[in-house]
Design a protein around this motif. Structure first.
Motif, PDB file in Angstrom:
ATOM      1  N   GLY A 103      49.136 -61.723   4.619  1.00  0.00           N
ATOM      2  CA  GLY A 103      50.197 -62.097   5.862  1.00  0.00           C
ATOM      3  C   GLY A 103      50.154 -61.334   7.259  1.00  0.00           C
ATOM      4  O   GLY A 103      50.121 -61.647   8.147  1.00  0.00           O
ATOM      5  N   ASP A 104      49.964 -60.148   6.902  1.00  0.00           N
ATOM      6  CA  ASP A 104      50.064 -58.690   7.866  1.00  0.00           C
ATOM      7  C   ASP A 104      48.742 -58.928   8.743  1.00  0.00           C
ATOM      8  O   ASP A 104      48.391 -58.482   9.230  1.00  0.00           O
ATOM      9  N   THR A 105      47.811 -58.450   7.444  1.00  0.00           N
ATOM     10  CA  THR A 105      46.032 -58.898   7.796  1.00  0.00           C
ATOM     11  C   THR A 105      46.405 -60.464   9.417  1.00  0.00           C
ATOM     12  O   THR A 105      45.888 -60.067   9.950  1.00  0.00           O
ATOM     13  N   LEU A 106      46.528 -61.384   8.515  1.00  0.00           N
ATOM     14  CA  LEU A 106      46.314 -62.394   8.919  1.00  0.00           C
ATOM     15  C   LEU A 106      47.210 -62.511  10.638  1.00  0.00           C
ATOM     16  O   LEU A 106      46.781 -62.686  11.742  1.00  0.00           O
ATOM     17  N   HIS A 107      48.764 -61.570  10.865  1.00  0.00           N
ATOM     18  CA  HIS A 107      49.283 -61.781  11.898  1.00  0.00           C
ATOM     19  C   HIS A 107      48.307 -60.532  12.214  1.00  0.00           C
ATOM     20  O   HIS A 107      48.137 -60.700  13.884  1.00  0.00           O
ATOM     21  N   GLN A 108      47.475 -59.233  12.335  1.00  0.00           N
ATOM     22  CA  GLN A 108      47.345 -58.648  12.943  1.00  0.00           C
ATOM     23  C   GLN A 108      46.032 -58.914  14.068  1.00  0.00           C
ATOM     24  O   GLN A 108      45.320 -58.593  14.845  1.00  0.00           O
TER      25      GLN A 108
END
Length: 745
Positions: A103-108
């Motif tokens: 989730g954080d990877t997609l967000h960044q």
């Protein structure tokens, strides 16, 4: 995901949420589905705790492990069509490889406005076109001469003109709308980054002729334009690597494909963009940290839709979706700025390798000083090794001349023979680059009476003395305080700066050569937008001047009038504790030396050092980077260090020293027990204090994992992260896992 059109719609959506948790969250699919149905890649707005967040659907399922009444519903879908499939694959690969939350990877990896829920659509602009042929006299304009003039101007541009260009000629919007009402012109809306109408000519200016080595290298890359073909383009500074990039991209775009070029620094982007835009008639878009949120979304959408065939960007541009990928180029592939050091700790060069392999397209890694990892792959035959040994100019690269600092007086860090060489170069009408990789006036302030040093209260570091404006600043935590009038320890007024930074060297040179402009280029002097490029534009005029700067000046800049480079202190990086320090320092020395003698006159490089007899430094000076790299690879092999083994570094930090050390010991004990049963090839070292143990009033501890096989390293990392997420002690300590760390600091 439904197997066919007759399959029932999914009841459960597995959503990646921007959080550090390495898991997906199940939500109940809303009754109102997107037009094409629920599919991976669609952004949704969902409740998460007490707030609403934007997540990405990763999978669709018929049921969940949770009871149906426990599932929260999706509030809204945000995309009629999923985000690009190649982008979703790259984010999933990145999250797996770097052991990071998906989730954080997609967000960044997406632009800020997409994170906030903005539709994936670029801004629009108006374009106006004439509907009648040139030379036609319309009676409706007989009493409207300005409208007639406006129509005549529109006729000269058969593909139309944007509103701004028309208004700039003195016409009004009311005159335009009147022409539309009279059916003499038409208004249309097009994307802000729309491509210009296609022409038969792809190039706006002809390609430069290639020498024999350049032609052979380009031919080797062209051999397999439809397959994964990694090439290491190993060329001395000024050997014409950029011209090879340009001609490769020409071939790629001519085939209807897109090319992605990564550059290490935002400072290189303007000059690279200017060169590419002057060469090609097609849109060339930029992606870097200097863009506004709207500009970044416009560029991202233009590339994702395929309208922009050429993309130039810094590290984060690797996550740009390509509609028709054709080639990926990484310029200065050795550069450390391709590694993200916070949050999602990815390496853009390594992701470029994975992405090119996934797409089955050529990959070019270019450098005058390749990383030892890339040289290792070339040596093993994993990369094709293409060499450029000749400069485009007739002069060979300048050799390093070691100048002994021992026992000699210094002014601003410079010794008398070096100052005299600077004087002679300026008298000859040339320019001088003085390289000092330390900003500020002096590394610290000291009391000459009692030995007090200006230490940072929050870090195990000295505070740097600045003169513009006057202050003491910590370059690790950014704490600042006024310069004291007297020693806080003994009250003496005899406070003296120790060592030299860019400000002190600039001040010294301005005093020694009062009639010569001195340009300082470091992070402090280039904070204003476009300040860096404006300074370089002045330098490129060719008048004699002095350039004083940090490594910002060492990376790829073409400074044709610089014939002398002075390295103020080569020792600072050579003897650091990190095992990569010598490799990185050698690369930096060779890169900064490459700024000298790139045009009509030969160059000279003077390297000041206290260790002229150091065997590594002498090998670099006498036989060049390739010889030193060969020796360093042999040393790495003997020491079982990368690229012969793979590393992962667990970093722990907390305001409480005992909590950090305790968690590190517990993690190491657990991991060693697990390794003994499941991954005997993995070594666990530590925990040990970080090289700077206290920073920002937090204590830092490290645990190093080493393995001969990536699979075993990743298995150990997965076990470690799962244990940390379940450990009560880890909730009181901030931790991060760095796979393939580029520094142990």
């Amino acid at each position: 995901m439904p197997d066919s059109l007759s399959s029932p719609p999914p009841r459960v959506l597995r959503v990646a949420i921007p959080s550090p948790l390495r898991r997906l969250f199940d939500y109940r699919a809303s009754h109102e589905a997107p037009p094409g149905g629920w599919r991976p890649g669609i952004r949704v707005r969902v409740p998460f705790g007490r707030r609403q967040v934007v997540g990405v659907v990763v999978a669709c399922a018929a049921r969940s492990d949770l009871a149906p009444d426990k599932l929260k519903p999706v509030e809204a879908w945000l995309d009629a069509e999923p985000l690009p499939e190649d982008w979703l694959w790259l984010c999933q690969f990145t999250a797996r490889y770097y052991q990071h939350s998906l989730g954080d990877t997609l967000h960044q990896a997406m632009p800020v406005l997409l994170r906030q829920g903005r539709p994936l659509a670029g801004r629009m602009r108006e374009r106006w076109q004439a509907l009648t042929e040139p030379g036609t006299n319309d009676p409706r304009l007989k009493r409207a001469p300005r409208q007639a003039e406006l129509l005549a101007m529109l006729r000269q541009h058969p593909h139309g003109l944007p509103t701004q260009a028309i208004v700039a000629q003195g016409y009004s919007r009311e005159q335009l709308t009147t022409l539309v009402e009279k059916q003499l012109a038409v208004r249309e809306e097009i994307p802000l980054t729309a491509a210009e109408p296609a022409t038969e000519q792809l190039l706006a200016e002809p390609a430069l002729p290639l020498n024999r080595e350049q032609a052979q290298a380009l031919a080797a890359i062209h051999e397999r334009l439809d397959a994964f073909h990694p090439c290491l383009l190993h060329g001395v500074t000024g050997s014409g690597k950029t011209e090879i990039y340009l001609q490769l991209i020409e071939a790629v775009v001519a085939r209807g494909r897109q090319a992605l070029l990564l550059v290490p620094e935002i400072g290189l982007t303007p000059q690279t963009l200017a060169r590419f835009r002057s060469r090609f008639r097609v849109p060339v878009v930029a992606l870097h940290s200097g863009l506004t949120d709207n500009e970044r979304l416009d560029a991202w959408e233009a590339v994702a839709s395929g309208r922009a065939p050429i993309v130039i960007g810094t590290r984060s541009a690797i996550f740009t979706p390509l509609a028709r990928p054709g080639a990926i180029i990484v310029d200065e592939e050795h550069d450390g700025s391709f590694k993200q050091q916070e949050g999602l700790r990815y390496h853009a060069r390594d992701l470029a390798v994975a992405r090119a392999k996934h797409h089955g397209i050529p990959l070019v890694l270019g450098s005058a000083t390749p990383s030892l990892e890339s040289l290792y792959h070339a040596e093993r035959g994993n990369y094709r090794h293409l060499r450029l040994t000749r400069r485009a100019s007739r002069h060979a690269p300048a050799r390093l001349e070691l100048t002994d600092l021992r026992g000699r007086p210094r002014q601003g860090g410079l010794i008398p023979p070096v100052i005299e060489a600077i004087r002679e170069t300026l008298a000859a009408g040339h320019q001088v680059l003085v390289f000092i990789n330390r900003r500020g006036f002096a590394p610290t302030l000291a009391c000459h009476a009692c030995g007090w040093l200006a230490d940072c209260d929050s870090c195990d570091a000295r505070m740097t003395l600045h003169r513009q404006p006057p202050m003491l600043a910590c370059h690790h935590c950014d704490k600042r305080r006024p310069v004291p009038d007297a020693c806080p320890s003994c009250g003496s007024a005899d406070l003296r700066p120790l060592g030299s930074g860019t400000e002190r060297t600039e001040e010294t040179l301005a005093g020694l050569f009062p009639k010569v402009p001195v340009h300082r280029i470091d992070r402090d002097s280039t904070r204003r937008r476009d300040a860096f490029e404006q300074t370089l534009a002045q330098v490129r005029r060719g008048e004699p001047c002095l350039l004083v700067g940090t490594q910002m000046l060492a990376k790829g800049h073409h400074l044709p009038h610089v014939t002398l480079v002075v390295v103020v202190n080569a020792d600072a990086g050579l003897y650091a504790s990190d095992f990569r320090a010598l490799e990185h320092s050698a690369q930096l020395l060779v890169q900064v030396a490459g700024r000298a003698g790139r045009a009509a006159h030969p160059g000279r490089v003077l390297v000041q050092t206290l260790h002229t007899d150091d065997p590594h430094l002498r090998l670099l000076a006498e036989h060049g980077y390739d010889a030193l790299a060969e020796q360093l690879l042999a040393e790495r092999r003997a020491a079982a260090l990368p690229p012969y083994r793979f590393l992962a570094l667990l970093r722990l930090e907390s305001p409480r020293e005992d909590a950090t050390i305790s968690l590190g010991r517990e993690a190491a004990a657990m991991l060693r027990g697990w390794i003994g049963e499941h991954a005997p090839d993995v070594h666990c070292l530590g925990p040990v204090p970080a090289p700077m143990e206290r920073r920002q009033n937090r204590y830092h501890v490290q645990l190093l994992l080493s393995a001969g096989r990536r699979s075993q390293l990743h298995a150990a990392c997965a076990r470690l992260t799962a244990w940390l997420e379940a450990s009560p002690g880890a909730r009181r300590v901030r931790w991060s896992l760095d796979v393939d760390p580029q520094t142990l600091a």
